[in-house]
Motif scaffolding. Structure first.
Motif, PDB file in Angstrom:
ATOM      1  N   HIS A   6       0.866  -1.185   0.000  1.00 11.41           N
ATOM      2  CA  HIS A   6       0.000   0.000   0.000  1.00 11.41           C
ATOM      3  C   HIS A   6       0.902   1.234   0.000  1.00 11.41           C
ATOM      4  CE1 HIS A   6      -2.842   3.079   1.165  1.00 11.41           C
ATOM      5  NE2 HIS A   6      -3.838   2.218   0.967  1.00 11.41           N
ATOM      6  N   ASP A  55      -4.438  -4.448   1.862  1.00 10.44           N
ATOM      7  CA  ASP A  55      -5.514  -5.415   2.081  1.00 10.44           C
ATOM      8  C   ASP A  55      -6.828  -4.952   1.454  1.00 10.44           C
ATOM      9  OD1 ASP A  55      -6.123  -3.324   3.731  1.00 10.44           O
ATOM     10  OD2 ASP A  55      -6.086  -4.476   5.600  1.00 10.44           O
ATOM     11  N   GLU A  56      -6.749  -3.926   0.604  1.00 14.51           N
ATOM     12  CA  GLU A  56      -7.912  -3.424  -0.111  1.00 14.51           C
ATOM     13  C   GLU A  56      -7.422  -2.776  -1.405  1.00 14.51           C
ATOM     14  OE1 GLU A  56      -8.240   0.922   2.086  1.00 14.51           O
ATOM     15  OE2 GLU A  56      -9.460  -0.746   2.824  1.00 14.51           O
ATOM     16  N   PRO A  57      -8.302  -2.597  -2.401  1.00 14.76           N
ATOM     17  CA  PRO A  57      -7.869  -1.980  -3.664  1.00 14.76           C
ATOM     18  C   PRO A  57      -7.267  -0.594  -3.446  1.00 14.76           C
ATOM     19  CG  PRO A  57     -10.029  -2.980  -3.904  1.00 14.76           C
ATOM     20  CD  PRO A  57      -9.703  -3.020  -2.440  1.00 14.76           C
TER      21      PRO A  57
END
Length: 303
Positions: free
Chosen positions: A214, A286-288
């Motif tokens: 990220h 852990d996410e787009p």
């Protein structure tokens, strides 16, 4: 592009001693040395007369040249066309670091690799404009600490590395090429190869992952890393691109490369490998991630 590291510091701080140490301990790395000074400067066994556009070949395959301030940009252009791994500018003890940085940033074919500022631990009070120069530094080398009873406090936010006789590990400043290794793309094995120089006082941590980082979390890690972590290098993979990472002290740069897994090496003194590894795992997305999120990285990117 060839990285250019600026080595600055006041008269007598030990810049030439540090530079000689880099030349002796950098394995097969081809270094272009630019001496920005007047008089005679001894680089190993070679005496370089400081006339504009002079150049000599050193026995280890490096090049050394001497220029005055007005011809530095032209010499950088000339060296950028040579088969070099890195260029190190040894600034005059009276040079303005900000001027040298500006020249490097404007020169074609090279990229700025950070300002290393050398401070004499004994003669600290004799340095004019110290606060101003230290504010520009990406890594401060506190030299001659063997001659003081306690380490002085320096007015800077950059990491401070205490040394004696200018003995700094070259891997803290640039990629070190093993002897007799022909030109090829940097590999992960090269990133963690410290066999060609003294590194007993430093620790290294390696991290690999095929998952996306990220960008915001990773930049938080780089900007808040422990005080003893002086160097980071390798490849960082994000959802919107993979970048080669170059960190020296407080200097951070990313260069876009072909897709590859995240492969990082962290080098420092007194660092906690487990803590750093856990921190890096916490940087996995852990996410787009949107292209807007990539601005955290792109502000440090060099095309």
């Amino acid at each position: 592009m060839i990285p250019v590291v600026v080595l600055a510091g006041f008269l007598g701080s030990g810049k030439t001693t540090l530079l000689n140490h880099l030349l002796r301990t950098s394995g097969g790395t081809r270094i272009g040395v630019v001496v920005n000074d007047f008089g005679r400067i001894n680089i190993d066994a070679f005496a370089v007369s400081a006339q504009v556009d002079s150049m000599v070949s050193l026995s280890n395959g490096c090049l050394c040249c001497a220029v005055d301030g007005t011809e530095l940009d032209a010499m950088l252009v000339k060296l950028a066309s040579a088969d070099l791994d890195v260029i190190v500018i040894e600034a005059s003890g009276l040079a303005e670091p900000s001027t040298l940085i500006r020249m490097v940033l404007q020169a074609p074919g090279v990229e700025y690799g950070g300002l290393i500022y050398v401070v004499d631990a004994v003669e600290l009070g004799a340095v004019p404009h110290l606060d101003r120069d230290l504010a520009l530094a990406d890594l401060v080398v506190l030299n001659k600490v063997d001659r003081v009873d306690s380490l002085p406090s320096l007015p800077c936010e950059a990491p401070v590395l205490p040394v004696s006789y200018g003995r700094i590990d070259p891997a803290l400043l640039f990629e070190v090429r093993p002897p007799d290794m022909g030109p090829r793309q940097l590999s992960f094995d090269d990133l963690d190869d410290h066999s060609t120089h003294a590194h007993a006082s430093y620790d290294s941590v390696t991290f690999e992952s095929s998952e996306f980082l990220h960008p915001k979390l990773f930049m938080d890690f780089l900007q808040a890393r422990p005080e003893g972590l002086f160097r980071a290098k390798g490849f960082a993979r994000f959802e919107h691109g993979t970048f080669m990472l170059h960190v020296v002290g407080g200097y951070i740069s990313f260069t876009r490369v072909d897709d590859a897994p995240t492969q990082l090496v962290l080098i420092g003194a007194g660092i906690d490998p487990d803590s750093l590894t856990d921190w890096l795992w916490a940087c996995i997305a852990d996410e787009p991630v949107t292209e807007q999120d990539m601005l955290w990285v792109l502000r440090y990117a060099r095309e």
